[in-house]
Scaffold this active site. Structure first.
Site, PDB file in Angstrom:
ATOM      1  N   GLY A  14      52.502  78.339  -6.643  1.00 46.09           N
ATOM      2  CA  GLY A  14      52.495  76.896  -6.789  1.00 46.09           C
ATOM      3  C   GLY A  14      52.783  76.591  -8.243  1.00 46.09           C
ATOM      4  O   GLY A  14      53.614  77.237  -8.867  1.00 46.09           O
ATOM      5  N   GLU A  15      52.076  75.635  -8.810  1.00 48.66           N
ATOM      6  CA  GLU A  15      52.206  75.296 -10.222  1.00 48.66           C
ATOM      7  C   GLU A  15      50.877  75.580 -10.893  1.00 48.66           C
ATOM      8  O   GLU A  15      49.860  74.959 -10.575  1.00 48.66           O
ATOM      9  CB  GLU A  15      52.589  73.822 -10.375  1.00 48.66           C
ATOM     10  CG  GLU A  15      52.575  73.311 -11.799  1.00 48.66           C
ATOM     11  CD  GLU A  15      53.397  74.171 -12.747  1.00 48.66           C
ATOM     12  OE1 GLU A  15      52.803  74.667 -13.741  1.00 48.66           O
ATOM     13  OE2 GLU A  15      54.604  74.364 -12.498  1.00 48.66           O
ATOM     14  N   CYS A  17      52.360  84.961  -8.132  1.00 50.95           N
ATOM     15  CA  CYS A  17      53.105  84.009  -8.954  1.00 50.95           C
ATOM     16  C   CYS A  17      52.144  83.169  -9.801  1.00 50.95           C
ATOM     17  O   CYS A  17      51.567  83.686 -10.748  1.00 50.95           O
ATOM     18  CB  CYS A  17      54.012  83.142  -8.076  1.00 50.95           C
ATOM     19  SG  CYS A  17      55.325  82.312  -9.019  1.00 50.95           S
ATOM     20  N   ARG A  19      54.453  82.535 -18.734  1.00 48.44           N
ATOM     21  CA  ARG A  19      54.708  81.527 -17.705  1.00 48.44           C
ATOM     22  C   ARG A  19      56.201  81.202 -17.626  1.00 48.44           C
ATOM     23  O   ARG A  19      56.882  81.082 -18.633  1.00 48.44           O
ATOM     24  CB  ARG A  19      53.899  80.273 -18.030  1.00 48.44           C
ATOM     25  CG  ARG A  19      54.038  79.114 -17.091  1.00 48.44           C
ATOM     26  CD  ARG A  19      53.035  78.025 -17.447  1.00 48.44           C
ATOM     27  NE  ARG A  19      53.268  76.800 -16.706  1.00 48.44           N
ATOM     28  CZ  ARG A  19      53.968  75.773 -17.166  1.00 48.44           C
ATOM     29  NH1 ARG A  19      54.488  75.834 -18.382  1.00 48.44           N
ATOM     30  NH2 ARG A  19      54.139  74.690 -16.433  1.00 48.44           N
ATOM     31  N   ILE A  21      60.270  83.151  -7.586  1.00 48.72           N
ATOM     32  CA  ILE A  21      60.566  81.718  -7.653  1.00 48.72           C
ATOM     33  C   ILE A  21      59.861  81.137  -8.880  1.00 48.72           C
ATOM     34  O   ILE A  21      58.641  81.035  -8.910  1.00 48.72           O
ATOM     35  CB  ILE A  21      60.095  80.990  -6.381  1.00 48.72           C
ATOM     36  CG1 ILE A  21      60.700  81.626  -5.122  1.00 48.72           C
ATOM     37  CG2 ILE A  21      60.433  79.497  -6.454  1.00 48.72           C
ATOM     38  CD1 ILE A  21      60.095  81.119  -3.828  1.00 48.72           C
ATOM     39  N   ARG A  22      60.627  80.790  -9.899  1.00 51.97           N
ATOM     40  CA  ARG A  22      60.049  80.295 -11.169  1.00 51.97           C
ATOM     41  C   ARG A  22      58.893  81.190 -11.609  1.00 51.97           C
ATOM     42  O   ARG A  22      57.804  80.736 -11.947  1.00 51.97           O
ATOM     43  CB  ARG A  22      59.567  78.851 -11.017  1.00 51.97           C
ATOM     44  CG  ARG A  22      60.654  77.832 -10.821  1.00 51.97           C
ATOM     45  CD  ARG A  22      60.072  76.427 -10.758  1.00 51.97           C
ATOM     46  NE  ARG A  22      59.431  76.070 -12.019  1.00 51.97           N
ATOM     47  CZ  ARG A  22      58.472  75.161 -12.126  1.00 51.97           C
ATOM     48  NH1 ARG A  22      58.020  74.554 -11.046  1.00 51.97           N
ATOM     49  NH2 ARG A  22      57.955  74.880 -13.308  1.00 51.97           N
ATOM     50  N   HIS A  25      56.424  86.666  -4.391  1.00 49.27           N
ATOM     51  CA  HIS A  25      55.789  86.031  -3.238  1.00 49.27           C
ATOM     52  C   HIS A  25      55.933  86.914  -1.988  1.00 49.27           C
ATOM     53  O   HIS A  25      56.844  86.702  -1.180  1.00 49.27           O
ATOM     54  CB  HIS A  25      56.450  84.683  -2.943  1.00 49.27           C
ATOM     55  CG  HIS A  25      56.212  83.631  -3.970  1.00 49.27           C
ATOM     56  ND1 HIS A  25      55.209  82.705  -3.860  1.00 49.27           N
ATOM     57  CD2 HIS A  25      56.864  83.342  -5.119  1.00 49.27           C
ATOM     58  CE1 HIS A  25      55.244  81.881  -4.895  1.00 49.27           C
ATOM     59  NE2 HIS A  25      56.237  82.251  -5.682  1.00 49.27           N
ATOM     60  N   GLU A  53      54.263  86.844   0.638  1.00 48.20           N
ATOM     61  CA  GLU A  53      53.894  86.101   1.846  1.00 48.20           C
ATOM     62  C   GLU A  53      55.092  85.471   2.558  1.00 48.20           C
ATOM     63  O   GLU A  53      54.976  85.059   3.712  1.00 48.20           O
ATOM     64  CB  GLU A  53      52.865  85.023   1.503  1.00 48.20           C
ATOM     65  CG  GLU A  53      53.389  83.800   0.765  1.00 48.20           C
ATOM     66  CD  GLU A  53      53.540  83.999  -0.727  1.00 48.20           C
ATOM     67  OE1 GLU A  53      53.889  83.013  -1.421  1.00 48.20           O
ATOM     68  OE2 GLU A  53      53.322  85.124  -1.215  1.00 48.20           O
TER      69      GLU A  53
END
Length: 208
Positions: free
Chosen positions: A48-49, A80, A109, A141-142, A182, A184
């Site tokens: 997430g963030e 992540c 980050r 992802i990021r 990730h 999942e």
């Protein structure tokens, strides 16, 4: 032992983690309240963030309780953003951003870039012996990477090719596990199965 593992359900791929944990032999439950946290043997911190999850942990009055459980030895897995939350040190965070800590690592980050820079690669992961012959397909992802591993933690996987070759993307310290990627979202449950086994080992070690 069939451990009960919570997934922090404030943001991120909660449903996907719940499904992967269930397929890996755990009883998986979402965690949004102190009472739900108290009822689990271990916790997954999803992607997430990281800055948003940090704020939500405080808003839901879970920041202190999660810190207490981690300090008491609760197993945890962060993917992540979850890796950032478990790191003792962070580079590239915003002003006032905090982590839960526990892993003796420095995490950078958004190290791999923006959403447009997301990528996939195959990894060999220590602790998953069959990944030598059948690598784990990893989706970034990021994503952060581990800038530095302290003496208490161990690197489990590094990017093997491309511009980020050599960057550390999976680490373990005792009953704490973290990945930049990730697992999942791929349908490959081997990382989750590794964590479930870690939870079982931790429980066995606390029995009289």
């Amino acid at each position: 032992m069939n451990p009960t593992i919570g997934v922090l359900a404030l943001q991120g791929d909660v449903r996907e983690h719940l499904a992967a944990l269930t397929d890996s032999g755990a009883t998986a439950v979402p965690v949004r309240r102190r009472s739900e946290l108290d009822a689990v043997d271990a916790l997954v911190l999803p992607g997430g963030e990281s800055t948003t999850i940090d704020k939500l942990l405080r808003a839901f009055e879970l920041d202190g309780p999660v810190r207490e459980r981690l300090a008491a030895g609760m197993p945890a897995y962060g993917s992540c953003a979850g890796m950032i939350l478990l790191a003792d040190r962070i580079e590239g965070g915003i002003e006032g951003q905090r982590t839960l800590g526990g892993l003796d690592v420095t995490v950078r980050r958004n190290a791999f870039g923006r959403q447009v820079d997301s990528f996939e690669t195959d990894l060999r992961i220590d602790g998953i012996p069959e990944s030598t012959e059948r690598p784990v397909h990893a989706v970034f992802i990021r994503a952060p990477w581990v800038q530095e591993v302290g003496p208490a933690a161990t690197a489990l996987a590094r990017v093997e090719s491309g511009p980020a070759a050599g960057r550390i993307v999976a680490v373990r310290q005792g009953s704490l596990l973290a990945t930049s990627f990730h697992p999942e979202v791929t349908g490959d449950t081997r990382v989750h199965r590794l964590f479930v086994e870690m939870v079982r080992e931790a429980a066995a070690g606390t029995r009289p």
